[in-house]
Write a protein that holds these residues in place. Sequence first.
Motif, PDB file in Angstrom:
ATOM      1  N   HIS A 276      23.649  96.781  51.421  1.00  0.00           N
ATOM      2  CA  HIS A 276      22.658  97.689  50.813  1.00  0.00           C
ATOM      3  C   HIS A 276      23.365  98.780  50.038  1.00  0.00           C
ATOM      4  O   HIS A 276      24.560  99.027  50.234  1.00  0.00           O
ATOM      5  N   GLY A 277      22.578  99.458  49.207  1.00  0.00           N
ATOM      6  CA  GLY A 277      23.057 100.695  48.603  1.00  0.00           C
ATOM      7  C   GLY A 277      23.087 101.790  49.661  1.00  0.00           C
ATOM      8  O   GLY A 277      22.777 101.573  50.836  1.00  0.00           O
ATOM      9  N   LEU A 278      23.478 102.983  49.214  1.00  0.00           N
ATOM     10  CA  LEU A 278      23.624 104.113  50.149  1.00  0.00           C
ATOM     11  C   LEU A 278      22.551 105.148  49.821  1.00  0.00           C
ATOM     12  O   LEU A 278      22.711 105.944  48.899  1.00  0.00           O
ATOM     13  N   TRP A 279      21.432 105.103  50.569  1.00  0.00           N
ATOM     14  CA  TRP A 279      20.336 106.017  50.243  1.00  0.00           C
ATOM     15  C   TRP A 279      19.957 106.959  51.374  1.00  0.00           C
ATOM     16  O   TRP A 279      19.223 107.900  51.158  1.00  0.00           O
ATOM     17  N   ASN A 280      20.427 106.703  52.572  1.00  0.00           N
ATOM     18  CA  ASN A 280      20.132 107.638  53.666  1.00  0.00           C
ATOM     19  C   ASN A 280      21.328 108.569  53.855  1.00  0.00           C
ATOM     20  O   ASN A 280      22.365 108.153  54.352  1.00  0.00           O
ATOM     21  N   TRP A 281      21.164 109.831  53.423  1.00  0.00           N
ATOM     22  CA  TRP A 281      22.276 110.786  53.444  1.00  0.00           C
ATOM     23  C   TRP A 281      22.029 111.805  54.548  1.00  0.00           C
ATOM     24  O   TRP A 281      21.221 112.714  54.406  1.00  0.00           O
ATOM     25  N   SER A 282      22.791 111.686  55.647  1.00  0.00           N
ATOM     26  CA  SER A 282      22.497 112.569  56.778  1.00  0.00           C
ATOM     27  C   SER A 282      22.959 113.995  56.536  1.00  0.00           C
ATOM     28  O   SER A 282      22.378 114.930  57.061  1.00  0.00           O
ATOM     29  N   GLN A 283      24.002 114.179  55.703  1.00  0.00           N
ATOM     30  CA  GLN A 283      24.481 115.561  55.520  1.00  0.00           C
ATOM     31  C   GLN A 283      23.588 116.335  54.572  1.00  0.00           C
ATOM     32  O   GLN A 283      23.829 117.515  54.315  1.00  0.00           O
ATOM     33  N   GLU A 284      22.615 115.632  54.016  1.00  0.00           N
ATOM     34  CA  GLU A 284      21.835 116.253  52.957  1.00  0.00           C
ATOM     35  C   GLU A 284      20.780 117.198  53.524  1.00  0.00           C
ATOM     36  O   GLU A 284      19.926 116.775  54.276  1.00  0.00           O
ATOM     37  N   HIS A 285      20.862 118.462  53.189  1.00  0.00           N
ATOM     38  CA  HIS A 285      19.853 119.402  53.663  1.00  0.00           C
ATOM     39  C   HIS A 285      18.950 119.872  52.540  1.00  0.00           C
ATOM     40  O   HIS A 285      17.813 120.230  52.765  1.00  0.00           O
ATOM     41  N   SER A 286      19.462 119.859  51.346  1.00  0.00           N
ATOM     42  CA  SER A 286      18.634 120.319  50.235  1.00  0.00           C
ATOM     43  C   SER A 286      17.825 119.153  49.693  1.00  0.00           C
ATOM     44  O   SER A 286      17.892 118.040  50.194  1.00  0.00           O
ATOM     45  N   THR A 287      17.052 119.402  48.676  1.00  0.00           N
ATOM     46  CA  THR A 287      16.255 118.324  48.086  1.00  0.00           C
ATOM     47  C   THR A 287      17.030 117.625  46.968  1.00  0.00           C
ATOM     48  O   THR A 287      16.516 116.714  46.349  1.00  0.00           O
ATOM     49  N   THR A 288      18.261 118.048  46.767  1.00  0.00           N
ATOM     50  CA  THR A 288      19.000 117.446  45.657  1.00  0.00           C
ATOM     51  C   THR A 288      19.294 115.980  45.922  1.00  0.00           C
ATOM     52  O   THR A 288      19.432 115.555  47.066  1.00  0.00           O
ATOM     53  N   SER A 289      19.362 115.210  44.861  1.00  0.00           N
ATOM     54  CA  SER A 289      19.770 113.824  45.005  1.00  0.00           C
ATOM     55  C   SER A 289      21.041 113.566  44.209  1.00  0.00           C
ATOM     56  O   SER A 289      21.423 112.420  44.017  1.00  0.00           O
ATOM     57  N   GLU A 290      21.686 114.620  43.707  1.00  0.00           N
ATOM     58  CA  GLU A 290      22.998 114.445  43.087  1.00  0.00           C
ATOM     59  C   GLU A 290      23.973 114.039  44.192  1.00  0.00           C
ATOM     60  O   GLU A 290      23.880 114.539  45.324  1.00  0.00           O
ATOM     61  N   VAL A 291      24.916 113.169  43.861  1.00  0.00           N
ATOM     62  CA  VAL A 291      25.851 112.693  44.873  1.00  0.00           C
ATOM     63  C   VAL A 291      26.662 113.882  45.408  1.00  0.00           C
ATOM     64  O   VAL A 291      27.283 114.611  44.647  1.00  0.00           O
ATOM     65  N   THR A 292      26.620 114.073  46.721  1.00  0.00           N
ATOM     66  CA  THR A 292      27.279 115.220  47.350  1.00  0.00           C
ATOM     67  C   THR A 292      28.759 114.892  47.608  1.00  0.00           C
ATOM     68  O   THR A 292      29.150 113.720  47.589  1.00  0.00           O
ATOM     69  N   PRO A 293      29.577 115.892  47.897  1.00  0.00           N
ATOM     70  CA  PRO A 293      30.999 115.610  48.172  1.00  0.00           C
ATOM     71  C   PRO A 293      31.185 114.621  49.317  1.00  0.00           C
ATOM     72  O   PRO A 293      32.060 113.753  49.234  1.00  0.00           O
ATOM     73  N   GLY A 294      30.359 114.727  50.373  1.00  0.00           N
ATOM     74  CA  GLY A 294      30.500 113.813  51.513  1.00  0.00           C
ATOM     75  C   GLY A 294      30.190 112.368  51.132  1.00  0.00           C
ATOM     76  O   GLY A 294      30.885 111.433  51.544  1.00  0.00           O
ATOM     77  N   ILE A 295      29.144 112.188  50.342  1.00  0.00           N
ATOM     78  CA  ILE A 295      28.779 110.834  49.885  1.00  0.00           C
ATOM     79  C   ILE A 295      29.855 110.307  48.936  1.00  0.00           C
ATOM     80  O   ILE A 295      30.250 109.137  48.995  1.00  0.00           O
ATOM     81  N   LYS A 296      30.360 111.205  48.079  1.00  0.00           N
ATOM     82  CA  LYS A 296      31.418 110.814  47.148  1.00  0.00           C
ATOM     83  C   LYS A 296      32.637 110.265  47.890  1.00  0.00           C
ATOM     84  O   LYS A 296      33.237 109.279  47.462  1.00  0.00           O
ATOM     85  N   ARG A 297      33.003 110.914  48.998  1.00  0.00           N
ATOM     86  CA  ARG A 297      34.199 110.461  49.734  1.00  0.00           C
ATOM     87  C   ARG A 297      34.021 109.017  50.212  1.00  0.00           C
ATOM     88  O   ARG A 297      34.944 108.210  50.153  1.00  0.00           O
ATOM     89  N   ILE A 298      32.801 108.723  50.697  1.00  0.00           N
ATOM     90  CA  ILE A 298      32.544 107.347  51.161  1.00  0.00           C
ATOM     91  C   ILE A 298      32.597 106.369  49.986  1.00  0.00           C
ATOM     92  O   ILE A 298      33.261 105.324  50.048  1.00  0.00           O
ATOM     93  N   LEU A 299      31.911 106.718  48.909  1.00  0.00           N
ATOM     94  CA  LEU A 299      31.877 105.815  47.754  1.00  0.00           C
ATOM     95  C   LEU A 299      33.271 105.633  47.165  1.00  0.00           C
ATOM     96  O   LEU A 299      33.655 104.518  46.790  1.00  0.00           O
ATOM     97  N   ASP A 300      34.044 106.727  47.117  1.00  0.00           N
ATOM     98  CA  ASP A 300      35.419 106.614  46.595  1.00  0.00           C
ATOM     99  C   ASP A 300      36.264 105.680  47.467  1.00  0.00           C
ATOM    100  O   ASP A 300      37.055 104.889  46.956  1.00  0.00           O
TER     101      ASP A 300
END
Length: 505
Positions: A276-300
């Motif tokens: 699957h893609g990565l759509w459930n972001w647990s570190q996400e607290h704001s309403t933003t959907s821009e890729v966060t640093p934590g998500i970036k580390r996983i994708l990288d």
Amino acid sequence: MPPKLSFVSRIRWLLLAVALPGALSAADLQIAHVTIVSPERVSPMRDAFVRVHDGRIVAIARASDATAQSSTDTIAIDGSGLFLAPGLIDSHVHLGGIPGMTPEQEAQHPDIAKAARDQIPRSYLLYGVTTLIDLISTPQELARWKSHDLVPDTYFCGGAALMDGYAMNYAPKPQRYQWWPYMLIEPGTQAPDGIDPAVHTPQAVVSRMKADGAICVKTFFERGFGGVRDLPVPKLETIREVVKVAHAAGMPVLMHANSDEAQRFGLDAGVDIMAHGLWNWSQEHSTTSEVTPGIKRILDDELAQNVGWQPTMQVLYGLRDLFSTSFLSDPRLSRVLPSNLIDWYRSPEGQWFRVALAQEVKFPADANPSQLERLFNERFAAVIDRGEHATAYVVARHGRILFGTDTPSAPTYANPPGLNGWLEMHRLIDAGETPAQIFRSATLTNAQALKLDRDIGTVQVGKRANLLLLRQDPTQTIDAYAGISKVILNGRVLDLSELAANTAH
Ligand SMILES: [Zn+2]
């Protein structure tokens, strides 16, 4: 079929076809003056001649150099103005059931079920998919699927779910222990009555799958969603062992993982493909959907490890669109589903999953359909955005995207067979993937990921003749798959009128 067969040989041919589904080769085939578009080529080969014998490509030449053989059992196609491409591979489907119908409902409506089961394989072909990978199946289920007369080539993975974890939690006890023959039981866990834990170790499970004919292993990391949130998940060492024994057996490992926790786990375990893609972001607290640093580390890290990645964006739309007031009126639906099934979806019984979802999220009981549609659009907006942004990030960095639709991802009618792949392509375009990238990910990249590239994935001599004759170049536009001229399945030429629903086949 050759055109001049006598009545008797026609009957014999049909009997053979029934006795040996898929094993019978079609007539010889030659296609002249066609433009070959294939992912290993830097540019298309124009004015080409292609010959097919015994369901395989045996010759490719310039049309000017080729000597066409004429005999009564050769089908000749003039490919002028057409493009010849490899058939598409959908590397994530579930073929055991009828979308949106429970087994009990199927038993209550045998006529609808029969029409649906006859049509569904054709609907994949209608949109150019000649190879399917069912990620959770068994030899028995696959044999049932293959018993129809026109079926894409189909392979399967065994589903190595953790005992009582996702996705076997949906099946009742104790039947689930029979329905999930490849479940994993970890040391120190109490096995159910009559089940020997020794045959549910990673080694035992993978060996059994392999002996049963599976080509891949599907694992899961999911704590649950909706009303279920505390499912057991496997230990890291368990899945590492699965990966080790699967690789020793030559089988890739796919993992159901759509959260940051799950994809990090899959990376640590060394799985080959995130299903699957990565759509459930647990570190996400704001309403933003821009890729966060934590998500970036996983994708990288996934990019660095060249992990295969199936965006499966239609998973989310397949839930959201249950609440669309226009979905069941989409004229494209009547090309892929029998009309009695569409009518049943409209009935109170056919709406069961929609009702269950609305209750689960506790929407006002008096909400009318258009209010519900708006509410669900709002509810899914953020998660869809996150999935799209994560996909866009991987696409932009040339990650190993694999075309897989997860049809159907839930008991939803909004992931219709065949059409769902076409819808998924539109989501991928929205996420920045080009038609050429989609073409490659649905052909050669998928074939390589599943170790099927000796047989399929390109238009080359020696490969199986699973081919598409298209009116447009698929590396330029995905509309090519909506304008298919003919589908060729193991050398057998199929007209779209044979494949579409609600026509006399
Ligand atoms: Zn799936």
